[in-house]
Design an enzyme around this catalytic site. Structure first.
Site, PDB file in Angstrom:
ATOM      1  CG  HIS A 109      37.741  48.003  43.971  1.00  0.00           C
ATOM      2  ND1 HIS A 109      37.641  49.363  44.162  1.00  0.00           N
ATOM      3  CD2 HIS A 109      38.417  47.705  42.803  1.00  0.00           C
ATOM      4  CE1 HIS A 109      38.412  50.007  43.332  1.00  0.00           C
ATOM      5  NE2 HIS A 109      38.738  48.887  42.402  1.00  0.00           N
TER       6      HIS A 109
ATOM      7  CG  ASP B  73      37.706  48.050  38.840  1.00  0.00           C
ATOM      8  OD1 ASP B  73      36.755  46.850  39.435  1.00  0.00           O
ATOM      9  OD2 ASP B  73      37.669  49.164  39.219  1.00  0.00           O
ATOM     10  CD  GLU B  74      40.992  50.884  39.851  1.00  0.00           C
ATOM     11  OE1 GLU B  74      41.629  52.030  39.622  1.00  0.00           O
ATOM     12  OE2 GLU B  74      40.172  50.749  40.732  1.00  0.00           O
ATOM     13  CB  ALA B  75      42.376  42.528  41.030  1.00  0.00           C
TER      14      ALA B  75
END
Length: 527
Positions: free
Chosen positions: A253, A316-318
């Site tokens: 992100h 998160d969400e890497a």
């Protein structure tokens, strides 16, 4: 309906007394000594606006007054209070300002909903004789506002604080950065070994926003907070017993940072800005010294202007970050964050690294086992934000004009956010810091739309976080939720009138572009 039957969140103990009610008279006063002055003035301001009474703040008491009292030996936690109402007066007792603030919110709900309307002086201000003893189940009771996808001004954030605080929600998590934007000012430091252009973060990233064709308007709003803006938000929040938790999200992100700072890219070339709502496609590089230099400077500056104890570093969400690189970077980021003196918070993916004592894991989705293991082995506390029970961006119905639909089990109304127990998967209450409802803003463009997604589901979360599991009942809550409609409508709060609730009033339709005031599914009757 007796007003004690409409309190939200439900107090720990409520006992109606078989004695005459209290009537607030024009001659009433509010007694408070200096330490209680702030909650007393807030109560007075609310009651003056609704009643037109003078309600001076005094240090003595007489029959007919409302008294706010500190008691150092008070038997309760830091946010506990007692509220005793008799014909002769009202007595609110706590050992902290937070406890008094919580008691004021309960007292506010004991008055008729018309107290929320300016100059409703023709009403009679009567509340029943009652004894209330109350304290929260969890210390942390939060909402998250994603200001990265679409910006909210300082005044809009303050307006959100006003609404949430009346339900004893006491934490506001601001998601300040993402692929589409960078919303917090970072000053150019005196020591800048790599010559990183920090001013570009907001010069470029402040102009960023998400773009979603289905949203109205399609593109989110631009903007950023100066460091003084952020201090102002915190100062205002503190008067409402709300703690502000800032989040800088990495190592994924991060496209806005990669666009603003060329040195954060292995090839030294700045990435283009993005407006896509897609996630998981950007990453920092574990091999670049500039990565850690940048993170240290950003977290140091943010910690220096953050009043509260928490610093959220995302994690998160890497999805495009290799596992070894993820662990290497996040391990360093955690250490850097801890060196600022703050307690580090991260989304549950960061449970994959060795966490310092006192770290906080925010669970949202995926494997729960690492979270439980960290809670048991390292003593990490947990903020419970499971998507299917707390994500406030999810649609109420498939034809909702805004919202997302990726969470399994949706669409979601108030009941999915009420009918769950945060102590799950082996976690015990003492391992849970609290509950938070995130509002992601891919499709949200203003405060009214945000409120419509938040309420009434955020009210469900407020009771889940405050009231003990043993005193909660969905049918009883549905009834109290319906009675709340008039109070929210008097405040001008947009909310979704769930069709299975008998509402005392519903709100204005906040989507003129998406439909007309005759759209029945979402409620359009004004108070």
């Amino acid at each position: 309906m007796n007003t004690t039957d409409t309190l939200i969140p439900r107090p720990s103990h409520v006992a109606l007394q078989d004695s005459p009610a209290f009537r607030l008279a024009p001659t009433a006063r509010i007694r408070a000594t200096a330490p209680a002055a702030q909650p007393a003035e807030q109560l007075a301001s609310l009651l003056r606006a609704g009643t037109g009474f003078e309600l001076p703040i005094v240090e003595d008491t007489r029959p007919g007054d409302i008294s706010l009292e500190f008691a150092e030996a008070f038997d309760g936690g830091p946010e506990a209070y007692t509220l005793n109402v008799t014909e002769d007066g009202v007595r609110l007792t706590a050992r902290t300002q937070a406890g008094l603030f919580n008691g004021v919110q309960t007292l506010r709900q004991l008055f008729p909903a018309s107290i929320e309307k300016a100059d409703a002086s023709s009403a009679e201000w009567v509340i029943p004789a009652v004894d209330i003893a109350d304290a929260p189940r969890f210390a942390y009771r939060g909402l998250m506002l994603d200001v990265a996808r679409s910006f909210f001004t300082v005044e809009e954030v303050k307006a959100q604080i006003d609404v949430m605080a009346q339900f004893k929600l006491n934490a506001l998590h601001l998601h300040l950065t993402d692929d589409q934007s960078w919303r917090i000012e970072i000053h150019e430091p005196e020591q800048n070994p790599s010559g990183l252009p920090y001013a570009q973060l907001t010069a470029l990233g402040g102009q960023g926003a998400v773009e979603v064709p289905a949203a109205v308007p399609a593109r989110g709003r631009e903007g950023f907070y100066t460091q003084q803006d952020f201090k102002d938000i915190q100062a205002y929040a503190a008067t409402k017993n709300v703690l502000v938790i800032p989040e800088i999200d990495f190592p994924g992100h991060v496209n806005a940072a990669l666009a603003a700072i060329p040195q954060l890219n292995p090839d030294g070339q700045a990435k283009p800005m993005s407006t896509t709502p897609d996630v998981g496609w950007s990453t920092f590089s574990a091999d670049l010294p500039a990565t850690y230099e940048f993170v240290r400077e950003v977290l140091s500056q943010l910690a220096a202007i953050t009043d509260g104890p928490y610093l959220h570093i995302g994690g998160d969400e890497a999805h495009v970050t290799g596992h070894d690189d993820y662990v290497a970077m996040v391990q360093q980021f955690v250490r850097i964050g801890a060196e600022t003196g703050k307690t580090v918070v991260g989304w549950n993916e960061f449970a994959a690294v060795e966490l310092p004592e006192g770290a906080v894991i925010q669970y949202w989705h995926g494997d729960f086992a690492p979270v439980v293991r960290q809670a048991e082995e390292s003593g990490a506390k947990v903020i419970m934000s499971p998507a299917a029970n707390t994500y406030l961006d999810q649609k109420y119905a498939s034809d909702s004009p805004i919202g997302l639909e990726w969470v399994e089990g949706g669409p979601f109304t108030w009941s999915e956010y009420y009918n769950w127990d945060p102590a799950q998967g082996g976690l015990k209450d003492h391992q849970i810091l609290g509950v938070e409802g995130p509002l992601w803003t891919e499709t949200v463009r203003n405060n009214e739309q945000a409120q419509w997604l938040l309420y009434p589901r955020a009210v469900s979360l407020a009771e889940v976080a405050w009231s003990g599991q043993e005193v909660r009942n969905a049918g009883d809550f549905r009834r109290r939720l319906g009675a709340l409609g008039e109070r929210l409508a008097q405040q001008g709060v947009a909310f979704q009138a769930a069709p299975d609730v008998e509402w005392s009033a519903t709100s204005k339709w906040p989507f003129p572009e998406a439909g007309t005031s005759s759209t029945p599914e979402y409620g359009t009757i004004e108070a």
